[in-house]
Design an enzyme around this catalytic site. Sequence first.
Site, PDB file in Angstrom:
ATOM      1  N   HIS A 167       0.832  -1.216   0.000  1.00  0.00           N
ATOM      2  CA  HIS A 167       0.000   0.000   0.000  1.00  0.00           C
ATOM      3  C   HIS A 167       0.868   1.267   0.000  1.00  0.00           C
ATOM      4  O   HIS A 167       2.018   1.234   0.466  1.00  0.00           O
ATOM      5  CB  HIS A 167      -0.924   0.007   1.230  1.00  0.00           C
ATOM      6  CG  HIS A 167      -1.899  -1.137   1.256  1.00  0.00           C
ATOM      7  ND1 HIS A 167      -1.664  -2.290   1.969  1.00  0.00           N
ATOM      8  CD2 HIS A 167      -3.105  -1.286   0.653  1.00  0.00           C
ATOM      9  CE1 HIS A 167      -2.696  -3.126   1.802  1.00  0.00           C
ATOM     10  NE2 HIS A 167      -3.581  -2.542   1.006  1.00  0.00           N
ATOM     11  N   HIS A 168       0.302   2.348  -0.504  1.00  0.00           N
ATOM     12  CA  HIS A 168       1.013   3.626  -0.527  1.00  0.00           C
ATOM     13  C   HIS A 168       1.239   4.161   0.888  1.00  0.00           C
ATOM     14  O   HIS A 168       0.307   4.188   1.698  1.00  0.00           O
ATOM     15  CB  HIS A 168       0.185   4.643  -1.338  1.00  0.00           C
ATOM     16  CG  HIS A 168       0.792   6.010  -1.393  1.00  0.00           C
ATOM     17  ND1 HIS A 168       0.047   7.164  -1.257  1.00  0.00           N
ATOM     18  CD2 HIS A 168       2.079   6.414  -1.548  1.00  0.00           C
ATOM     19  CE1 HIS A 168       0.847   8.213  -1.344  1.00  0.00           C
ATOM     20  NE2 HIS A 168       2.080   7.790  -1.517  1.00  0.00           N
ATOM     21  N   GLY A 169       2.446   4.627   1.176  1.00  0.00           N
ATOM     22  CA  GLY A 169       2.762   5.181   2.492  1.00  0.00           C
ATOM     23  C   GLY A 169       2.284   6.618   2.630  1.00  0.00           C
ATOM     24  O   GLY A 169       3.079   7.536   2.870  1.00  0.00           O
ATOM     25  N   ASP A 170       0.988   6.813   2.519  1.00  0.00           N
ATOM     26  CA  ASP A 170       0.413   8.172   2.422  1.00  0.00           C
ATOM     27  C   ASP A 170       0.588   9.027   3.674  1.00  0.00           C
ATOM     28  O   ASP A 170       0.855  10.224   3.572  1.00  0.00           O
ATOM     29  CB  ASP A 170      -1.074   8.104   2.004  1.00  0.00           C
ATOM     30  CG  ASP A 170      -1.942   7.267   2.950  1.00  0.00           C
ATOM     31  OD1 ASP A 170      -1.373   6.555   3.818  1.00  0.00           O
ATOM     32  OD2 ASP A 170      -3.176   7.329   2.822  1.00  0.00           O
ATOM     33  N   THR A 181      -3.948   6.861  -3.505  1.00  0.00           N
ATOM     34  CA  THR A 181      -2.971   7.925  -3.777  1.00  0.00           C
ATOM     35  C   THR A 181      -1.636   7.294  -4.178  1.00  0.00           C
ATOM     36  O   THR A 181      -1.499   6.076  -4.174  1.00  0.00           O
ATOM     37  CB  THR A 181      -2.775   8.809  -2.538  1.00  0.00           C
ATOM     38  OG1 THR A 181      -2.541   7.943  -1.405  1.00  0.00           O
ATOM     39  CG2 THR A 181      -4.002   9.659  -2.268  1.00  0.00           C
TER      40      THR A 181
END
Length: 396
Positions: free
Chosen positions: A183-186, A215
């Site tokens: 997953h994106h490290g938003d 994102t």
Amino acid sequence: ELGITTPKGYDVSFHYNPEMERHHFGQTHPMKPWRLTLTKGLVTAYGMHYTMKNYTARAATYDELTSFHTSDYVDFLATVAPQPTPLDLDGTNSDLKFNLGGSDCPLFEGLYNYCSLSGGASLDAARKLCTKQSDIAIAWGGGLHHAKRSEASGFCYVNDIVIAILQLLRVHKRVLYIDIDVHHGDGVEEAFFSTDRVMTVSFHKYDPMNFFPGTGALEDNGPKSEHNPGAHHAINVPLNDGITDEQYKWLFENVISRCVEKFKPEAIVLQCGADSLAGDRLGKFNLLVQGHGSCVEYCKGLGLPMIIVGGGGYTPKNVARAWAYETAIATNNQSNVAATAEIPLHTPYRKNFEYDSVLLPSIEQILGDARQNRNTQKRLQEIIQHVTEQLRFVSA
Ligand code: TV1
Ligand code: CA
Ligand code: ZN
């Protein structure tokens, strides 16, 4: 007993609190803190604990948690009563206070303790780097990269990574954050959007309509407003299902070497989310423990002080394999571990490991058949091209 040699080289510390694993998000929830028990059991069975310093992580204090989070939010986390998760809520119900109490971020028993322990472990790791007592500090209970200043998100309530990086910044001029969770490290990206002292690099599956959090497009490199020193300091590597060890390693080394060359970090924080492994319950990559671990190996080879944290990982037996193998890389026990094809007989919960109880199963053992690889070499070249162009704006 296995022939473990005492490795020379790096001082490694392991920050862990067995209390963490007693917390439960709920019967069907993918996040299983119990994977930490399985990991620790494997690390111990191989004798790796003899080759590093072991610390029982303490809980982060209120003041430590509010170094990033708002006191409103932390107060609420500390006082909210546990509630059964309503079945009809998805993770994005906008009526929820601080996004708490939906199915992704349920209000379970002992939540505040769980969050403080995760934060405490990563913060202890950071302090060991700051005082130079450790070269590599490992906190598998951390890595909860989606939590925002005043909001829970995607199984994450407290952003232990941001808290640890803030600590590192007291001593280190520039910190490179690398995130190999699927997953994106938003949350980490957003927290450091306006500083040029932290560069964030996330590798993730990107499919905005269908995959959380949506994102992390290649072109998103931090707000490009006129006077934002943080512009160009967010690097995103969007990927498709099925990426292989060979491609991932190639891409990782190409991207990270360029970032290190231009940004010249004084410390690295590596988030090792294990949901990027083949056979994960949520992720759909084809990475083996070896490919995932090659990222840790590469970062270690840079010779910079490093914190290693966990993150996602939803097939516990595979999470434990990867994190034990990566602990071996950090402690120089890698060849011992790789040479021992079978998981030691005295490993606790050994029957949970399946796939003939080998530490490094093949893709056939894990999946029967590899997933179709939807990443073309041409696209990976484009990614490197774009990253190289972004880095023209970056200097130490
Ligand atoms: C309860 C029970 C919760 C079963 C959540 C998968 C569940 C998911 C569940 C799940 C699930 C997500 C969304 C919902 C947007 C929301 C630790 C409208 C089988 C770092 C977080 C993923 C990943 C959140 C965290 C995601 C990390 N996926 N079963 N929930 N939708 N949320 O998609 O990066 O690994 O899936
Ligand atoms: Ca990632
Ligand atoms: Zn994840």
